[in-house]
Design a protein around this motif. Structure first.
Motif, PDB file in Angstrom:
ATOM      1  N   LEU A   1     -50.357  65.481  -9.507  1.00 32.23           N
ATOM      2  CA  LEU A   1     -49.795  64.997 -10.771  1.00 32.23           C
ATOM      3  C   LEU A   1     -49.742  63.469 -10.803  1.00 32.23           C
ATOM      4  O   LEU A   1     -50.079  62.837 -11.811  1.00 32.23           O
ATOM      5  CB  LEU A   1     -48.395  65.570 -10.976  1.00 32.23           C
ATOM      6  N   LEU A   2     -49.318  62.888  -9.690  1.00 31.54           N
ATOM      7  CA  LEU A   2     -49.224  61.432  -9.604  1.00 31.54           C
ATOM      8  C   LEU A   2     -50.602  60.790  -9.757  1.00 31.54           C
ATOM      9  O   LEU A   2     -50.778  59.833 -10.527  1.00 31.54           O
ATOM     10  CB  LEU A   2     -48.599  61.045  -8.264  1.00 31.54           C
ATOM     11  N   ALA A   3     -51.577  61.324  -9.026  1.00 31.95           N
ATOM     12  CA  ALA A   3     -52.932  60.776  -9.100  1.00 31.95           C
ATOM     13  C   ALA A   3     -53.530  60.979 -10.490  1.00 31.95           C
ATOM     14  O   ALA A   3     -54.216  60.093 -11.015  1.00 31.95           O
ATOM     15  CB  ALA A   3     -53.810  61.431  -8.040  1.00 31.95           C
ATOM     16  N   GLY A   4     -53.274  62.133 -11.091  1.00 32.44           N
ATOM     17  CA  GLY A   4     -53.796  62.392 -12.428  1.00 32.44           C
ATOM     18  C   GLY A   4     -53.265  61.400 -13.441  1.00 32.44           C
ATOM     19  O   GLY A   4     -54.019  60.894 -14.287  1.00 32.44           O
ATOM     20  N   LYS A   5     -51.979  61.102 -13.371  1.00 31.83           N
ATOM     21  CA  LYS A   5     -51.386  60.126 -14.298  1.00 31.83           C
ATOM     22  C   LYS A   5     -51.977  58.736 -14.053  1.00 31.83           C
ATOM     23  O   LYS A   5     -52.272  57.992 -15.005  1.00 31.83           O
ATOM     24  CB  LYS A   5     -49.868  60.092 -14.130  1.00 31.83           C
ATOM     25  N   TYR A   6     -52.143  58.376 -12.787  1.00 30.22           N
ATOM     26  CA  TYR A   6     -52.745  57.083 -12.462  1.00 30.22           C
ATOM     27  C   TYR A   6     -54.161  56.998 -13.021  1.00 30.22           C
ATOM     28  O   TYR A   6     -54.537  55.983 -13.636  1.00 30.22           O
ATOM     29  CB  TYR A   6     -52.760  56.894 -10.943  1.00 30.22           C
ATOM     30  N   LEU A   7     -54.947  58.037 -12.839  1.00 29.33           N
ATOM     31  CA  LEU A   7     -56.325  58.045 -13.330  1.00 29.33           C
ATOM     32  C   LEU A   7     -56.380  58.009 -14.852  1.00 29.33           C
ATOM     33  O   LEU A   7     -57.261  57.380 -15.446  1.00 29.33           O
ATOM     34  CB  LEU A   7     -57.052  59.272 -12.789  1.00 29.33           C
ATOM     35  N   ALA A   8     -55.429  58.682 -15.502  1.00 31.32           N
ATOM     36  CA  ALA A   8     -55.361  58.650 -16.961  1.00 31.32           C
ATOM     37  C   ALA A   8     -55.026  57.241 -17.451  1.00 31.32           C
ATOM     38  O   ALA A   8     -55.582  56.766 -18.448  1.00 31.32           O
ATOM     39  CB  ALA A   8     -54.330  59.649 -17.465  1.00 31.32           C
ATOM     40  N   ASP A   9     -54.125  56.560 -16.752  1.00 33.06           N
ATOM     41  CA  ASP A   9     -53.796  55.180 -17.115  1.00 33.06           C
ATOM     42  C   ASP A   9     -55.019  54.276 -16.974  1.00 33.06           C
ATOM     43  O   ASP A   9     -55.139  53.273 -17.691  1.00 33.06           O
ATOM     44  CB  ASP A   9     -52.660  54.658 -16.236  1.00 33.06           C
ATOM     45  N   GLN A  10     -55.906  54.639 -16.033  1.00 34.65           N
ATOM     46  CA  GLN A  10     -57.147  53.889 -15.843  1.00 34.65           C
ATOM     47  C   GLN A  10     -58.242  54.344 -16.802  1.00 34.65           C
ATOM     48  O   GLN A  10     -59.362  53.840 -16.745  1.00 34.65           O
ATOM     49  CB  GLN A  10     -57.636  54.063 -14.399  1.00 34.65           C
ATOM     50  N   GLN A  11     -57.905  55.307 -17.658  1.00 32.86           N
ATOM     51  CA  GLN A  11     -58.849  55.900 -18.610  1.00 32.86           C
ATOM     52  C   GLN A  11     -60.040  56.549 -17.906  1.00 32.86           C
ATOM     53  O   GLN A  11     -61.136  56.635 -18.454  1.00 32.86           O
ATOM     54  CB  GLN A  11     -59.322  54.859 -19.632  1.00 32.86           C
ATOM     55  N   ASP A  12     -59.788  57.006 -16.699  1.00 31.00           N
ATOM     56  CA  ASP A  12     -60.789  57.794 -15.968  1.00 31.00           C
ATOM     57  C   ASP A  12     -60.521  59.257 -16.328  1.00 31.00           C
ATOM     58  O   ASP A  12     -59.962  60.033 -15.548  1.00 31.00           O
ATOM     59  CB  ASP A  12     -60.644  57.549 -14.466  1.00 31.00           C
ATOM     60  N   TRP A  13     -60.916  59.633 -17.541  1.00 29.94           N
ATOM     61  CA  TRP A  13     -60.512  60.912 -18.104  1.00 29.94           C
ATOM     62  C   TRP A  13     -60.998  62.105 -17.292  1.00 29.94           C
ATOM     63  O   TRP A  13     -60.258  63.072 -17.089  1.00 29.94           O
ATOM     64  CB  TRP A  13     -61.007  61.030 -19.548  1.00 29.94           C
ATOM     65  N   ALA A  14     -62.247  62.052 -16.822  1.00 30.83           N
ATOM     66  CA  ALA A  14     -62.805  63.191 -16.094  1.00 30.83           C
ATOM     67  C   ALA A  14     -62.053  63.443 -14.790  1.00 30.83           C
ATOM     68  O   ALA A  14     -61.701  64.585 -14.461  1.00 30.83           O
ATOM     69  CB  ALA A  14     -64.288  62.959 -15.814  1.00 30.83           C
ATOM     70  N   ALA A  15     -61.775  62.380 -14.037  1.00 29.61           N
ATOM     71  CA  ALA A  15     -61.059  62.530 -12.765  1.00 29.61           C
ATOM     72  C   ALA A  15     -59.613  62.951 -13.003  1.00 29.61           C
ATOM     73  O   ALA A  15     -59.050  63.751 -12.240  1.00 29.61           O
ATOM     74  CB  ALA A  15     -61.108  61.225 -11.975  1.00 29.61           C
ATOM     75  N   ALA A  16     -59.005  62.413 -14.066  1.00 30.23           N
ATOM     76  CA  ALA A  16     -57.625  62.792 -14.384  1.00 30.23           C
ATOM     77  C   ALA A  16     -57.547  64.268 -14.740  1.00 30.23           C
ATOM     78  O   ALA A  16     -56.662  65.002 -14.256  1.00 30.23           O
ATOM     79  CB  ALA A  16     -57.104  61.939 -15.539  1.00 30.23           C
ATOM     80  N   ALA A  17     -58.481  64.722 -15.585  1.00 27.38           N
ATOM     81  CA  ALA A  17     -58.495  66.138 -15.974  1.00 27.38           C
ATOM     82  C   ALA A  17     -58.702  67.033 -14.759  1.00 27.38           C
ATOM     83  O   ALA A  17     -58.100  68.114 -14.655  1.00 27.38           O
ATOM     84  CB  ALA A  17     -59.596  66.383 -17.003  1.00 27.38           C
ATOM     85  N   GLN A  18     -59.522  66.603 -13.824  1.00 27.00           N
ATOM     86  CA  GLN A  18     -59.769  67.389 -12.614  1.00 27.00           C
ATOM     87  C   GLN A  18     -58.501  67.526 -11.777  1.00 27.00           C
ATOM     88  O   GLN A  18     -58.205  68.597 -11.233  1.00 27.00           O
ATOM     89  CB  GLN A  18     -60.873  66.727 -11.791  1.00 27.00           C
ATOM     90  N   ALA A  19     -57.729  66.429 -11.676  1.00 24.12           N
ATOM     91  CA  ALA A  19     -56.482  66.479 -10.910  1.00 24.12           C
ATOM     92  C   ALA A  19     -55.483  67.429 -11.556  1.00 24.12           C
ATOM     93  O   ALA A  19     -54.834  68.239 -10.868  1.00 24.12           O
ATOM     94  CB  ALA A  19     -55.882  65.074 -10.807  1.00 24.12           C
ATOM     95  N   PHE A  20     -55.373  67.350 -12.880  1.00 23.02           N
ATOM     96  CA  PHE A  20     -54.424  68.226 -13.570  1.00 23.02           C
ATOM     97  C   PHE A  20     -54.882  69.688 -13.527  1.00 23.02           C
ATOM     98  O   PHE A  20     -54.057  70.597 -13.402  1.00 23.02           O
ATOM     99  CB  PHE A  20     -54.254  67.773 -15.021  1.00 23.02           C
ATOM    100  N   GLU A  21     -56.162  69.910 -13.606  1.00 15.59           N
ATOM    101  CA  GLU A  21     -56.684  71.272 -13.538  1.00 15.59           C
ATOM    102  C   GLU A  21     -56.422  71.876 -12.164  1.00 15.59           C
ATOM    103  O   GLU A  21     -56.140  73.076 -12.045  1.00 15.59           O
ATOM    104  CB  GLU A  21     -58.183  71.281 -13.849  1.00 15.59           C
ATOM    105  N   TRP A  22     -56.497  71.053 -11.127  1.00 14.95           N
ATOM    106  CA  TRP A  22     -56.204  71.558  -9.774  1.00 14.95           C
ATOM    107  C   TRP A  22     -54.767  72.052  -9.701  1.00 14.95           C
ATOM    108  O   TRP A  22     -54.492  73.102  -9.116  1.00 14.95           O
ATOM    109  CB  TRP A  22     -56.425  70.454  -8.733  1.00 14.95           C
TER     110      TRP A  22
END
Length: 236
Positions: free
Chosen positions: A108-129
């Motif tokens: 969750l922490l990494a997903g939020k960080y990636l979303a803040d970086q607008q790295d949408w694909a990586a953020a979605a992958q973290a949340f999906e996990w």
């Protein structure tokens, strides 16, 4: 001579158990012959279960300790904006300690960080996990909310609704889910449905929740006031 005779008469009697003792010994012998193997097996199994439980607790403690170290690494990497380091630690944590609480928290922490970086694909992958692997329903609910936010940022309206409607949110998260649905529906131009979703969010949120004011302001912007709760519904 008399004393010697008396001593000789007592010696044979000392060599024999009395009748009651013989009966007790016979009973014990019979019981052990019948149940001894079973009792021994039960004792062995109890000791094995006790040893196994202690072993499992020790293994669990070690797993949790190692996962906590990796979580700290993910957290530090996000604070220092070290994307690759964060993803590397997260990958080890998910693959080696995926059943721990720390794995869900770190994802969750990494997903939020990636979303803040607008790295949408990586953020979605973290949340999906998290949605696929976390054991905590609250973690799954947060992951679905965050994932829908990522989809909204990409204007994937139908995907966002599918994410929100595809998970049975715990009661304490339903207000946030309905509020998010209202946001999506409003973006789609479905004003009446958005109003219904915001009203559902207002009803689901506790009266003392600060976020209720946010939902009320969204209804006000659409020319609406929150619907009053039906009589007897308060506190339900």
């Amino acid at each position: 001579m008399i004393r010697a005779g008396r001593a000789q008469t007592k010696a044979p009697m000392a060599q024999h158990y009395d009748l009651q003792e013989q009966e007790q010994l016979a009973t014990i012998k019979h019981f052990w012959q019948r149940w001894g193997t079973l009792l021994s097996t039960v004792v062995v199994l109890l000791f094995a279960a006790f040893a196994g439980f202690n072993g499992y607790q020790y293994w669990k403690a070690r797993q949790s300790g190692a996962a906590a170290v990796l979580f700290d690494q993910v957290q530090l990497a996000t604070v220092q904006n070290q994307r690759d380091a964060a993803l590397q630690s997260l990958d080890v944590l998910q693959k080696s300690y995926g059943k721990t609480v720390q794995a869900g928290q770190a994802s969750l922490l990494a997903g939020k960080y990636l979303a803040d970086q607008q790295d949408w694909a990586a953020a979605a992958q973290a949340f999906e996990w998290v949605r696929a692997n976390a054991g905590d329903p609250g973690f799954k609910a947060l992951a679905a909310l965050h994932q829908s936010a990522v989809q909204i940022e990409q204007q994937q309206w139908d995907a966002a609704l599918a994410t929100l409607d595809g998970y049975a949110f715990p009661a304490e998260f339903r207000g946030l889910k309905e509020d998010r649905r209202g946001d999506v529906l409003q973006q789609q131009g479905k004003t009446e449905q958005a109003i219904a979703a915001y009203n559902a969010a207002y009803e689901a949120l506790d009266a003392w929740s600060p976020y209720r004011v946010v939902v009320e302001s969204k209804l006000n912007a659409l020319g609406q006031q929150p619907k009053a709760r039906p009589a007897g519904a308060a506190g339900a």
